[in-house]
Write a protein that holds these residues in place. Sequence first.
Motif, PDB file in Angstrom:
ATOM      1  N   THR A 141       6.372  75.262  70.127  1.00 59.29           N
ATOM      2  CA  THR A 141       6.684  74.083  70.938  1.00 59.29           C
ATOM      3  C   THR A 141       5.487  73.153  71.005  1.00 59.29           C
ATOM      4  O   THR A 141       4.372  73.583  71.312  1.00 59.29           O
ATOM      5  N   THR A 143       4.049  69.306  72.458  1.00 54.98           N
ATOM      6  CA  THR A 143       4.224  68.220  73.412  1.00 54.98           C
ATOM      7  C   THR A 143       3.261  67.093  73.069  1.00 54.98           C
ATOM      8  O   THR A 143       2.051  67.303  72.981  1.00 54.98           O
ATOM      9  N   VAL A 161       8.782  66.358  73.456  1.00 51.68           N
ATOM     10  CA  VAL A 161       8.637  67.808  73.408  1.00 51.68           C
ATOM     11  C   VAL A 161       9.647  68.336  72.404  1.00 51.68           C
ATOM     12  O   VAL A 161      10.852  68.067  72.528  1.00 51.68           O
ATOM     13  N   ARG A 163      10.658  71.771  69.569  1.00 48.80           N
ATOM     14  CA  ARG A 163      10.430  73.120  69.069  1.00 48.80           C
ATOM     15  C   ARG A 163      10.648  73.122  67.566  1.00 48.80           C
ATOM     16  O   ARG A 163      11.744  72.793  67.094  1.00 48.80           O
ATOM     17  N   LEU A 210      13.436  68.901  72.837  1.00 44.83           N
ATOM     18  CA  LEU A 210      13.572  69.438  74.187  1.00 44.83           C
ATOM     19  C   LEU A 210      13.460  68.347  75.249  1.00 44.83           C
ATOM     20  O   LEU A 210      14.042  68.476  76.330  1.00 44.83           O
TER      21      LEU A 210
END
Length: 277
Positions: A141, A143, A161, A163, A210
């Motif tokens: 993940t 960010t 964000v 993944r 996300l």
Amino acid sequence: MAPTDRIPEPLSPGPPAAPMPPLLTQSWLDLAFLHWAADPADVAPLLPAGTVPDTFDGVTYVGLVAFRMHRVGWLGLPGIPCLGTFPETNVRLYSVDGRGRRGVVFRSLDASRLIPVAVARTVFRLPYVWSRMDIERSGDTLTYTSTRRWPGPRGARSRIVLRAGEPIAEPTSLEHFLTARWALHSSFFGRTAYLPNVHPRWPLHRAELLACDEDLVAAGGLPAPAGDPVSVLYSPGVAVRFGPQRRGGGPPGPAGPAPAPPPARIHKRRGPPKSGC
């Protein structure tokens, strides 16, 4: 022949075969590619003179691309490890010029290093913006955060964000269209400049978005995106060089495997390290 009459050059996932003297070298690492469909009529007024929107099945796209710039270097010299390494987030469009050459047009390039921003704005007339930025990674993940400082609009921001997922064995034609871009078009002292680049074929991965909270697209003069992006991709990155193509270079060559990029750094806190790097 008008730009709209010119048949665009073929799409190719591989770089042009012609060698180039490297005027500028750098690596792009840990990239998040987010794309929304856009109306060509909204994009056309924002492009440099002599270019029109590049389309795929009649649709053009606006991209929000966040990544880590790594070791920018000049004229074949080694890249600068500190000043030449920083997070960056771009809002970009896709163009075709009167010779059928496809390119990227940047509406904004947010970066966290003031000196590279000032040089790029002054020397190359690129719309770089100084921003407070960070990239954090936890497992798969990532960010990406950005808040604009200067010249504005101050406070324009993005937070992405995602993944990263499995590698893509064979990208679709649309994924090639959105990522395999071998030049940029830019307005330069009243003229439209064309600057080619060369890098290995993109190693692309599926990605799950996300979170996305941004207003950089609207700050770039485009309608704010409606809904989720139609394409979300991740790439560990590539090494890149910019420079003029040699005459008689011919069409793009075959796509080779991408070398492994430098390992990604894991950032546990926001802001630059105490050393200033």
